[in-house]
Design a protein around this motif. Structure first.
Motif, short mmCIF file in Angstrom:
data_model
loop_
_atom_site.label_atom_id
_atom_site.label_comp_id
_atom_site.label_asym_id
_atom_site.label_seq_id
_atom_site.Cartn_x
_atom_site.Cartn_y
_atom_site.Cartn_z
N SER A 21 0.85 -1.19 0.00
CA SER A 21 0.00 0.00 0.00
C SER A 21 0.89 1.24 0.00
CB SER A 21 -0.88 0.02 1.25
OG SER A 21 -0.08 0.21 2.41
N GLU A 22 0.30 2.36 -0.32
CA GLU A 22 1.05 3.63 -0.29
C GLU A 22 1.59 3.91 1.11
OE1 GLU A 22 2.93 6.90 -1.54
OE2 GLU A 22 1.78 5.61 -2.87
N ALA A 23 0.78 3.60 2.13
CA ALA A 23 1.21 3.85 3.51
C ALA A 23 2.41 2.98 3.88
CB ALA A 23 0.05 3.57 4.48
N THR A 24 2.41 1.73 3.42
CA THR A 24 3.54 0.83 3.70
C THR A 24 4.79 1.33 3.01
OG1 THR A 24 2.11 -1.09 3.99
CG2 THR A 24 4.41 -1.51 3.46
N VAL A 25 4.67 1.76 1.77
CA VAL A 25 5.82 2.31 1.04
C VAL A 25 6.40 3.51 1.79
CG1 VAL A 25 6.53 3.49 -1.07
CG2 VAL A 25 5.09 1.46 -1.21
N ARG A 26 5.54 4.37 2.32
CA ARG A 26 6.01 5.55 3.05
C ARG A 26 6.75 5.15 4.32
NH1 ARG A 26 0.99 7.94 1.67
NH2 ARG A 26 0.18 7.48 3.76
N ARG A 27 6.30 4.07 4.99
CA ARG A 27 6.99 3.64 6.21
C ARG A 27 8.41 3.16 5.88
NH1 ARG A 27 1.64 2.64 8.00
NH2 ARG A 27 1.37 0.67 6.88
N TRP A 28 8.57 2.41 4.81
CA TRP A 28 9.91 2.00 4.38
C TRP A 28 10.74 3.22 3.97
CZ3 TRP A 28 12.17 -2.59 5.05
CH2 TRP A 28 11.38 -3.73 5.22
N GLN A 29 10.11 4.14 3.27
CA GLN A 29 10.80 5.34 2.80
C GLN A 29 11.27 6.20 3.97
OE1 GLN A 29 8.49 8.35 0.58
NE2 GLN A 29 9.98 8.12 -1.08
N ASP A 30 10.48 6.28 5.02
CA ASP A 30 10.85 7.06 6.21
C ASP A 30 12.10 6.49 6.86
OD1 ASP A 30 8.74 8.79 5.83
OD2 ASP A 30 7.43 7.83 7.33
N ILE A 31 12.18 5.15 6.95
CA ILE A 31 13.38 4.52 7.51
C ILE A 31 14.58 4.82 6.63
CG2 ILE A 31 14.49 2.33 8.08
CD1 ILE A 31 11.76 1.21 8.77
N ALA A 32 14.38 4.72 5.31
CA ALA A 32 15.48 4.98 4.37
C ALA A 32 15.98 6.41 4.49
CB ALA A 32 15.01 4.69 2.94
N ARG A 33 15.09 7.35 4.61
CA ARG A 33 15.48 8.76 4.68
C ARG A 33 16.32 9.02 5.93
NH1 ARG A 33 10.92 10.59 3.93
NH2 ARG A 33 11.04 11.40 1.80
N ALA A 34 15.97 8.37 7.04
CA ALA A 34 16.67 8.60 8.30
C ALA A 34 17.98 7.82 8.41
CB ALA A 34 15.76 8.22 9.47
N THR A 35 18.16 6.81 7.56
CA THR A 35 19.35 5.97 7.67
C THR A 35 20.18 6.00 6.38
OG1 THR A 35 18.04 4.02 6.98
CG2 THR A 35 18.29 4.41 9.35
N ALA A 36 19.71 5.30 5.37
CA ALA A 36 20.48 5.13 4.14
C ALA A 36 20.74 6.45 3.42
CB ALA A 36 19.77 4.15 3.20
#
Length: 343
Positions: free
Chosen positions: A306-321
């Motif tokens: 879902s769009e919400a799930t993609v955003r949750r992964w994206q939020d982790i990526a933005r803060a780390t990778a």
């Protein structure tokens, strides 16, 4: 004349005839040009099999036709010419002419290349393909050229996850699982989610999952099928519709080899590479759909994001990778900033 031949195809054929004849005359005087194209994916034919292998074969066949046989190219699938992880370096040094390779595989050699599998930075095919004509694509191409590598065809693929037991849909699902992410940056996201990460090329995933050394693997939809991972998977998370990472798997060429070619051959190589990008995008999208069908037939459960799930992964990526990548050097920081402009 074949009734199915369009007027455009006819005109292109007529326009190309003098060019092919000129190439043929040159070959007779100077000798035939032979190029080698290496990749890690299973071999097939022009019409059957992994589309990345088919793209290389189409490139070779069309190059020979347009040059009247003056330039030939041989495709070496399945890393039969050289090992997977050696291909980029070989292209860079002029020891290999062309390769179709996941660009992030060379991230250890050139950290900037990990932008090609940076979770959350590319979220659609349209956005990814727009890179070529945008600031980020031009900067990336120039960087590669400076290192001895030319982008011939831009190829993006959405990624999915093959899982032996528990499906990794949400970040929390990765906890305590042994996962192949495919890049340093994807591995950082997985570690933050609680996974143990393993680094290996996609053609080694099957054996690792079969033995239990690996619980899940992230790779492109095409590789999920080509490497028969449905045989060792009970769950599939697809990249169709929504995806939090896309992989850049271009057809690249050695700059040293390219610059030795006559100018008209150079133009033909680059024109052909650009033309094949439409084929690559269409086939990649088709595989995103087909992979779900293939896994369901094998008895696996499939899951879409879902769009919400993609955003949750994206939020982790933005803060780390993303943060880590930007801090590596000024070029990485600029690449990421330019990529974010396309979101």
């Amino acid at each position: 004349m074949n009734a199915l031949m369009t007027r455009r195809q006819l005109l292109l054929g007529l326009a190309g005839a003098p060019l092919a004849a000129a190439f043929a005359r040159r070959a007779g005087a100077a000798g035939k040009i032979d190029l080698k194209i290496s990749h890690q994916f299973p071999g097939g034919t022009l019409t059957e099999g992994d589309f990345r292998d088919r793209l290389c074969r189409k490139f070779a066949a069309e190059l020979a036709q347009r040059t009247g046989g003056a330039v030939a190219a041989t495709v070496y699938p399945g890393s039969s010419l050289m090992k997977t992880n050696a291909q980029f370096s070989a292209v860079r040094k002029g020891a290999l002419d062309l390769s179709l390779v996941p660009i992030s595989y060379a991230g250890g050699e050139l950290p900037e290349l990990n932008i090609g599998l940076m979770p959350g930075v590319v979220t659609s095919y349209e956005q990814g393909m727009a890179w070529k004509r945008s600031e980020v694509g031009k900067y990336f191409s120039d960087l590669l050229a400076d290192k001895g590598v030319l982008m011939v065809s831009w190829i993006w693929q959405a990624g999915g996850v093959a899982c032996r037991s528990k499906a990794i849909v949400e970040p929390d699902d990765a906890r305590a699982q042994k996962v192949r992410g495919g890049s340093r940056e994807m591995d950082m996201v997985l570690k933050t989610a609680g996974a143990t990460v393993l680094s290996l090329p996609s053609n080694e995933i099957y054996a690792a999952m079969q033995t239990g050394a690996l619980d899940a693997a992230m790779t492109s939809s095409t590789s999920l099928m080509s490497f028969r991972l449905e045989e060792v998977s009970k769950q599939l998370v697809t990249g169709r519709g929504k995806a939090y990472w896309f992989m850049l798997e271009p057809l690249i060429m050695s700059r040293a080899i390219f610059e030795r070619l006559p100018k008209d051959v150079q133009a033909t190589v680059m024109q052909l590479g650009a033309e094949l990008e439409t084929f690559a995008t269409e086939m990649a999208k088709a595989d995103d759909q087909q992979v779900a069908v293939a896994y369901q037939k094998a008895g696996a459960q499939t899951h879409d994001l879902s769009e919400a799930t993609v955003r949750r992964w994206q939020d982790i990526a933005r803060a780390t990778a993303w943060k880590d990548f930007a801090a590596r050097n000024d070029r990485c920081a600029k690449l990421l900033a330019l990529a974010e402009k396309t979101l």
